[in-house]
Design an enzyme around this catalytic site. Structure first.
Site, PDB file in Angstrom:
ATOM      1  N   ILE A   1      43.473  53.547  61.668  1.00  0.00           N
ATOM      2  CA  ILE A   1      42.166  54.201  61.503  1.00  0.00           C
ATOM      3  C   ILE A   1      42.318  55.687  61.209  1.00  0.00           C
ATOM      4  CG2 ILE A   1      41.079  52.479  62.978  1.00  0.00           C
ATOM      5  CD1 ILE A   1      40.844  54.628  65.179  1.00  0.00           C
TER       6      ILE A   1
ATOM      7  N   ILE B   1      58.144  61.413  70.418  1.00  0.00           N
ATOM      8  CA  ILE B   1      57.272  61.723  69.293  1.00  0.00           C
ATOM      9  C   ILE B   1      57.886  61.062  68.054  1.00  0.00           C
ATOM     10  CG2 ILE B   1      56.230  63.554  67.907  1.00  0.00           C
ATOM     11  CD1 ILE B   1      55.277  63.543  70.834  1.00  0.00           C
TER      12      ILE B   1
ATOM     13  N   GLU C   1      43.636  59.606  72.181  1.00  0.00           N
ATOM     14  CA  GLU C   1      42.598  59.927  73.173  1.00  0.00           C
ATOM     15  C   GLU C   1      42.887  61.242  73.878  1.00  0.00           C
ATOM     16  OE1 GLU C   1      40.381  57.412  72.957  1.00  0.00           O
ATOM     17  OE2 GLU C   1      41.786  55.990  72.037  1.00  0.00           O
TER      18      GLU C   1
HETATM   19 MO1  MOS Z   1      39.319  54.774  70.666  1.00  0.00          MO
HETATM   20  S1  MOS Z   1      37.551  55.241  71.641  1.00  0.00           S
HETATM   21  O1  MOS Z   1      39.856  53.564  71.685  1.00  0.00           O
HETATM   22  O2  MOS Z   1      38.860  54.287  69.131  1.00  0.00           O
END
Ligand code: MOS
Length: 722
Positions: A473, A612, A688
């Protein structure tokens, strides 16, 4: 070992290198296709394609009295109109719970009855040959409502208790504490506002459905859609190779996806449905508005003796959405008496959904603001307060941390930021007529891992394909999986293609909760090692990295491909550990003494994120989180008109998000952290935690600049004008 025309095998590991995005060229040239850009796969000219536009309710509670589609049906280009009267009845799949579905309540299945539960709920769907014709037809649908007074007001609605946790006796300890803080913090509702609009292209072939979909999880989408249409999950193909941002809004299957599939079946043509920006605000969830009360008790040495953290979040009338606002309160700081309590307020509105740092970023705003208040009350530096309260284990779970870099983060962050220049007294630092403030906060987010499957295909053409149904994403999953595959296959990246976002690939969970690299990355590592051994057995150990050699051997053996499929489960090494990422955030703000205008001048973030894999992409992800944190702290809010339940900030002119001009100087550091427990890759997840801790660091800096504690986000200039 390499033949005359071959690339030599990688000399140094790809993991740890800031490789440019392998899909970068496709993205900047427009070759990467997003959901709304697909044409019909089986009719390349797209001539049979229809567009769907839904009409949303303009009341928040009540029912449809009459609905007249006569005019709409007669409009140019109209293929058909669906309402609750003529839409196909879907299976009641309420018991099938998908990713981000609340544990209680029933998902809204669109166009099944006359009830209206929130403003913007789809009440009719217009399907026409062109988008404009569909928009026009939707405008001609006439609905009369039986409206009831909606319950919209978070402040006056009655909260319902959902759950609590505790260790020790927090109330008793708080009563006896030498120093006490009690404060209430509010956060406005926020919408995800990804750049890409949510969209679905649905096409049926007999009883098989193909969806081109904006989603963070193709497998989850197939399962939920299949349940609602009474199909087998394998009869639903979901394709979503690229996602233009989502932040949680594309974790759930929303009604628009179901309506596109409904219309495609009903009207026997492929149907494309794209949400408008306004519809995005009521159709794909939001971060719930919240109110948190924090009570901190400490002894004379500023050691915490009690934490009582209560949170209330909004939810819908038909689903109880609960998020982990209070989880980190139990372990972030050392305290033997901790109590948490969560409640919801059910309103006539759509259901909330995870938004970046779900729950945790909300909880940290209150906890880390309260810690700042305690530091002033105790007369000590906020970092010193945290150091005095540094736990040596997770007291909520009674487990050691798999690793915890907080102390190093405070030290490095303070040094790089220049924390020692901070005046102890708030409201005393100046730059001309700007008041300056320094603030800091601790950040954390759980490092989760899940199970995923991966397929590796060595082709006679000399390429290797790595396939998994995981999504990218935006963090750069294509790139990081390519790096992991290269190191573990012993094959250069130029021979490797990673393919994602398609249910025809081996199963993987949705991209959410910062666990894709831990999950799909660990699976890629395991399967590539296995694949390397299988290829070695076939072609001879020395030649694994040499495509011409395996091509020659494949040819000799009459073989076109070697396919190796496998997966990984959650690492056993996690057992017995509390696995979390940690960080320390430092903010410098400048506040205009006259107008209250707030500028974030600098942000320093120091993080322990395990290994990383790609420092360039990790930094980029943290940068994005920092910008979103500025939005949370100073700009973003979605308000509902209490009379009608409509969002009054339902567009990008009124809903403010940070722009380049809002960007501060940024310093991002990752400490060396070798965590052998968290997962085989040793990665902790980034998406997150990148948001967590930013807003409280900024809020604390605003207090330090002005001496005025604003306990509500976003902090607005008018809050600071005396
Ligand atoms: Mo995230 S809120 O788990 O896309």
């Amino acid at each position: 070992m390499s033949g005359p025309t071959t690339q030599s095998p990688p000399e140094k590991p790809m993991i740890g290198i800031g490789l440019l995005r392998v899909d970068g060229r496709r993205k900047v040239t427009g070759a990467a296709r997003y959901a709304a850009e697909f044409l019909v796969p089986n009719q390349p000219n797209g001539q049979n394609l229809a567009y769907a536009v839904f009409l949303g309710a303009d009341i928040a509670r009540g029912s449809i009295a009459t609905i007249d589609i006569t005019k709409a049906e007669q409009a140019d280009g109209v293929v058909g109109i669906l309402t609750f009267k003529n839409a196909p009845r879907l299976h009641d799949a309420a018991s099938v719970k998908g990713v981000a579905d609340p544990k209680s309540g029933s998902r809204l299945v669109p166009l099944q009855d006359e009830h209206v539960r929130f403003f913007g709920q789809p009440v009719a769907l217009a399907v026409a040959r062109t988008l404009e014709q569909a928009q026009h037809a939707a405008s001609l649908i006439e609905v009369q409502y039986k409206a009831e007074a909606p319950s919209i007001d978070f402040d006056t609605a009655t909260p319902r208790h959902v759950g609590n946790t505790s260790h020790g006796d927090a109330e008793a300890a708080f009563a006896q504490a030498a120093a006490k803080i009690e404060a209430t913090y509010d956060i406005a509702r926020e919408n995800h506002q990804p750049m890409e609009l949510h969209a679905t292209l649905a096409e049926w072939q007999g009883e098989k459905l193909t969806l081109h979909e904006k989603t963070q999880g193709v497998v989850n989408t197939a399962e939920i859609v299949a349940a609602q249409f009474g199909l087998k999950p394998e009869d639903v193909t979901v394709i979503s190779p690229f996602v233009g941002g989502a932040f949680g809004s594309a974790l759930r299957v929303w009604p628009h996806t179901i309506m596109a599939a409904m219309a495609a079946r009903q009207f026997k043509c492929p149907v494309k449905l794209i949400l408008s920006r306004r519809q995005m605000v009521t159709s794909v969830g939001y971060r719930p508005r919240s109110r948190q009360k924090v009570r901190l008790g400490a002894d004379a040495n500023a050691k915490l003796t009690a934490i009582i953290h209560e949170a209330t979040g909004e939810t819908s009338s038909f689903e109880t959405y609960v998020e982990n606002v209070l989880t980190s309160t139990g372990f972030l700081h050392n305290c033997t008496n901790v109590a948490t309590r969560y409640s919801t307020v059910a309103l006539d509105t759509g259901t909330p959904t995870p938004m970046r740092g779900p729950g945790v970023s909300t909880g940290l705003y209150a906890l880390e603001s309260a810690m700042d208040e305690l530091a002033y009350a105790a007369g000590i530096d906020p970092i010193e307060l945290r150091l005095r309260n540094e736990p040596d284990k997770d007291l909520a779970k009674n487990l050691p941390f798999s690793s915890r870099a907080t102390k190093e983060c405070y030290r490095i962050g303070a040094q790089r930021f220049g924390w020692s220049k901070r005046a102890a007294q708030p409201g005393t630092m100046r730059d001309g007529h700007w008041r300056l403030g320094y603030g800091m906060a601790t950040a954390t987010y759980p490092s989760n891992q899940d199970k995923a499957d991966v397929r590796v295909i060595f082709d006679i053409g000399g390429t290797v394909r790595v396939e998994t149904a995981a999504s990218d994403i935006g963090p750069g999953t294509y790139t990081s999986l390519t790096q992991i595959a290269s190191d573990n296959l012993g094959i250069g990246i130029e021979h490797i293609t990673v393919d994602l976002g398609d249910t025809r690939f081996p199963k993987a969970p949705s991209e959410g909760g910062s666990k894709t690299l831990a999950t799909a990355g660990s699976a890629t590592l395991a399967v590539c090692r296995d694949a390397r051994q299988q290829l070695a057995a076939l072609v001879g150990e020395e030649n694994v990295a040499d495509p011409p050699k395996w091509r020659a051997i494949f040819r000799r053996q009459g073989k076109r491909q070697l396919v190796v499929t496998g997966g990984s489960a959650t690492a056993d090494s996690r057992e017995g550990f509390s696995c979390n990422a940690f960080g320390a955030i430092f903010a410098e703000v400048a506040v205009d003494a006259d107008t209250g205008q707030i500028k974030v001048r600098r942000l320093t973030g120091v993080y322990g994120l395990g290994r990383i894999v790609n420092p360039r992409l990790t930094r980029s992800q943290v940068l994005g989180g920092m910008m979103q944190g500025i939005g949370m702290a100073l700009l973003e809010r979605t308000r509902l008109d209490p009379r009608f339940g409509n969002p009054t900030d339902g567009n990008l002119a009124d809903y403010l998000i940070p722009v380049c001009k809002d960007a501060p100087l940024v310093d991002i550091v990752f400490v060396n952290e070798d965590d052998p427990h968290v997962n085989p890759l040793g990665v902790k997840g980034v998406g997150e935690i990148a948001l967590c801790g930013i807003a409280p660091a900024i809020a604390n800096a605003v207090y330090h600049a002005t001496g005025k504690r604003v306990r509500a986000l976003p902090i607005l200039p008018e809050n600071l004008m005396a």
